[in-house]
Write a protein that holds these residues in place. Structure first.
Motif, PDB file in Angstrom:
ATOM      1  N   ILE A  12      10.898   5.306  -0.245  1.00 15.88           N
ATOM      2  CA  ILE A  12       9.657   4.544  -0.417  1.00 15.88           C
ATOM      3  C   ILE A  12       8.599   5.036   0.564  1.00 15.88           C
ATOM      4  CG2 ILE A  12       8.566   2.280  -0.127  1.00 15.88           C
ATOM      5  CD1 ILE A  12      11.238   1.063  -1.182  1.00 15.88           C
ATOM      6  N   LEU A  13       8.966   5.135   1.830  1.00 13.12           N
ATOM      7  CA  LEU A  13       7.975   5.516   2.844  1.00 13.12           C
ATOM      8  C   LEU A  13       7.466   6.937   2.656  1.00 13.12           C
ATOM      9  CD1 LEU A  13       9.567   3.818   5.970  1.00 13.12           C
ATOM     10  CD2 LEU A  13       7.509   3.105   4.720  1.00 13.12           C
ATOM     11  N   ARG A  14       8.277   7.816   2.119  1.00 12.64           N
ATOM     12  CA  ARG A  14       7.846   9.206   1.914  1.00 12.64           C
ATOM     13  C   ARG A  14       7.063   9.397   0.625  1.00 12.64           C
ATOM     14  NH1 ARG A  14      13.089  12.219   4.298  1.00 12.64           N
ATOM     15  NH2 ARG A  14      12.399  12.188   6.467  1.00 12.64           N
ATOM     16  N   GLU A  15       7.386   8.642  -0.424  1.00 16.38           N
ATOM     17  CA  GLU A  15       6.786   8.886  -1.731  1.00 16.38           C
ATOM     18  C   GLU A  15       5.614   7.968  -2.068  1.00 16.38           C
ATOM     19  OE1 GLU A  15       9.938   8.811  -4.626  1.00 16.38           O
ATOM     20  OE2 GLU A  15      10.994  10.493  -3.664  1.00 16.38           O
ATOM     21  N   ALA A  16       5.596   6.771  -1.531  1.00 14.71           N
ATOM     22  CA  ALA A  16       4.554   5.804  -1.890  1.00 14.71           C
ATOM     23  C   ALA A  16       3.201   6.215  -1.333  1.00 14.71           C
ATOM     24  CB  ALA A  16       4.926   4.420  -1.378  1.00 14.71           C
ATOM     25  N   LYS A  17       2.173   5.928  -2.096  1.00 18.57           N
ATOM     26  CA  LYS A  17       0.797   6.154  -1.656  1.00 18.57           C
ATOM     27  C   LYS A  17      -0.023   4.868  -1.726  1.00 18.57           C
ATOM     28  CE  LYS A  17       0.572  11.028  -3.091  1.00 18.57           C
ATOM     29  NZ  LYS A  17       1.910  11.284  -2.715  1.00 18.57           N
ATOM     30  N   HIS A  18       0.245   4.032  -2.734  1.00 16.21           N
ATOM     31  CA  HIS A  18      -0.541   2.829  -2.988  1.00 16.21           C
ATOM     32  C   HIS A  18       0.321   1.590  -2.760  1.00 16.21           C
ATOM     33  CE1 HIS A  18      -3.469   5.543  -4.752  1.00 16.21           C
ATOM     34  NE2 HIS A  18      -2.473   6.096  -5.413  1.00 16.21           N
ATOM     35  N   VAL A  19      -0.066   0.776  -1.763  1.00 13.37           N
ATOM     36  CA  VAL A  19       0.712  -0.401  -1.379  1.00 13.37           C
ATOM     37  C   VAL A  19      -0.127  -1.654  -1.617  1.00 13.37           C
ATOM     38  CG1 VAL A  19       1.953  -1.557   0.484  1.00 13.37           C
ATOM     39  CG2 VAL A  19       1.907   0.958   0.392  1.00 13.37           C
ATOM     40  N   ALA A  20       0.292  -2.459  -2.586  1.00 11.49           N
ATOM     41  CA  ALA A  20      -0.349  -3.750  -2.823  1.00 11.49           C
ATOM     42  C   ALA A  20       0.300  -4.758  -1.875  1.00 11.49           C
ATOM     43  CB  ALA A  20      -0.166  -4.191  -4.269  1.00 11.49           C
ATOM     44  N   VAL A  21      -0.521  -5.409  -1.051  1.00 12.21           N
ATOM     45  CA  VAL A  21      -0.009  -6.315  -0.022  1.00 12.21           C
ATOM     46  C   VAL A  21      -0.291  -7.758  -0.446  1.00 12.21           C
ATOM     47  CG1 VAL A  21      -0.010  -6.909   2.418  1.00 12.21           C
ATOM     48  CG2 VAL A  21      -0.479  -4.546   1.713  1.00 12.21           C
ATOM     49  N   VAL A  22       0.746  -8.428  -0.943  1.00  8.14           N
ATOM     50  CA  VAL A  22       0.618  -9.810  -1.390  1.00  8.14           C
ATOM     51  C   VAL A  22       0.740 -10.715  -0.172  1.00  8.14           C
ATOM     52  CG1 VAL A  22       1.593 -11.628  -2.831  1.00  8.14           C
ATOM     53  CG2 VAL A  22       1.562  -9.257  -3.650  1.00  8.14           C
ATOM     54  N   GLN A  77       4.247  -4.974  -1.333  1.00 10.93           N
ATOM     55  CA  GLN A  77       4.712  -5.479  -0.040  1.00 10.93           C
ATOM     56  C   GLN A  77       4.443  -6.984  -0.029  1.00 10.93           C
ATOM     57  OE1 GLN A  77       2.360  -4.252   3.317  1.00 10.93           O
ATOM     58  NE2 GLN A  77       4.140  -4.163   4.633  1.00 10.93           N
ATOM     59  N   ILE A  78       5.463  -7.773   0.290  1.00 10.99           N
ATOM     60  CA  ILE A  78       5.360  -9.227   0.145  1.00 10.99           C
ATOM     61  C   ILE A  78       5.382  -9.924   1.501  1.00 10.99           C
ATOM     62  CG2 ILE A  78       6.395 -11.286  -0.888  1.00 10.99           C
ATOM     63  CD1 ILE A  78       7.627  -9.388  -3.013  1.00 10.99           C
ATOM     64  N   PHE A  79       4.313 -10.650   1.772  1.00  9.34           N
ATOM     65  CA  PHE A  79       4.189 -11.514   2.947  1.00  9.34           C
ATOM     66  C   PHE A  79       4.048 -12.958   2.464  1.00  9.34           C
ATOM     67  CE2 PHE A  79       2.724  -7.567   4.929  1.00  9.34           C
ATOM     68  CZ  PHE A  79       3.273  -7.650   6.197  1.00  9.34           C
ATOM     69  N   ARG A  80       5.031 -13.452   1.760  1.00  5.29           N
ATOM     70  CA  ARG A  80       5.048 -14.831   1.271  1.00  5.29           C
ATOM     71  C   ARG A  80       6.436 -15.399   1.529  1.00  5.29           C
ATOM     72  NH1 ARG A  80       1.020 -17.113   1.343  1.00  5.29           N
ATOM     73  NH2 ARG A  80       1.683 -18.599  -0.223  1.00  5.29           N
TER      74      ARG A  80
END
Length: 140
Positions: A12-22, A77-80
């Motif tokens: 995930i950390l190497r391949e992801a570019k777009h992180v939606a932060v809920v 990414q979930i902050f709930r």
């Protein structure tokens, strides 16, 4: 943490570019602000998701839900709270995310199983910033 968990985190950390932060907040003292700020400073595109905010946070437009956010979304990414994760995972699947990442203290086995069954990678109870720092320190 198992070797499989570590492989998923690394991928995930190497391949992801777009992180939606809920659950992203505009309060810079909260992890739901400074963790995405760190990720942004390290090359990730942050997509803030919070129905109670408007305008921009971290220089990015805030969206009320994942359904309203621009694509692509690689990681949600979930902050709930743990009990609120189920509907977020359903939205993550619907928008075509590749992974869900539940931050430190957040676990929901039922939602995780749903995400995995839909082909998403799942991380629970881990801080994305801590894992990014750890991964980069092992590469030195």
């Amino acid at each position: 943490m198992t070797d499989t968990d570590q492989e998923i985190i690394t991928r995930i950390l190497r391949e992801a570019k777009h992180v939606a932060v809920v659950g992203l907040t505009d309060d810079p003292t909260r992890p739901s602000h400074f963790v995405p700020a760190y990720l942004q400073d390290n090359g990730y595109h942050i997509i803030p998701i919070n129905p109670t905010l408007s305008g921009a946070v971290l220089g990015e437009t805030v969206y009320p839900s994942l359904d309203d956010a621009p694509r692509p979304i690689d990681v949600v990414q979930i902050f709930r709270r743990s009990e609120e994760v189920g509907p977020i995972v359903a939205q993550a699947i619907a928008v075509g995310a590749r992974a869900v990442w539940m931050q430190l203290g957040i676990t929901n086995e039922e939602a995780a199983a749903t995400a995995r069954a839909a082909g998403l990678d799942v991380v629970m109870n881990q801080c994305m910033k801590v894992q990014h720092v750890r991964l980069n320190s092992t590469m030195i």
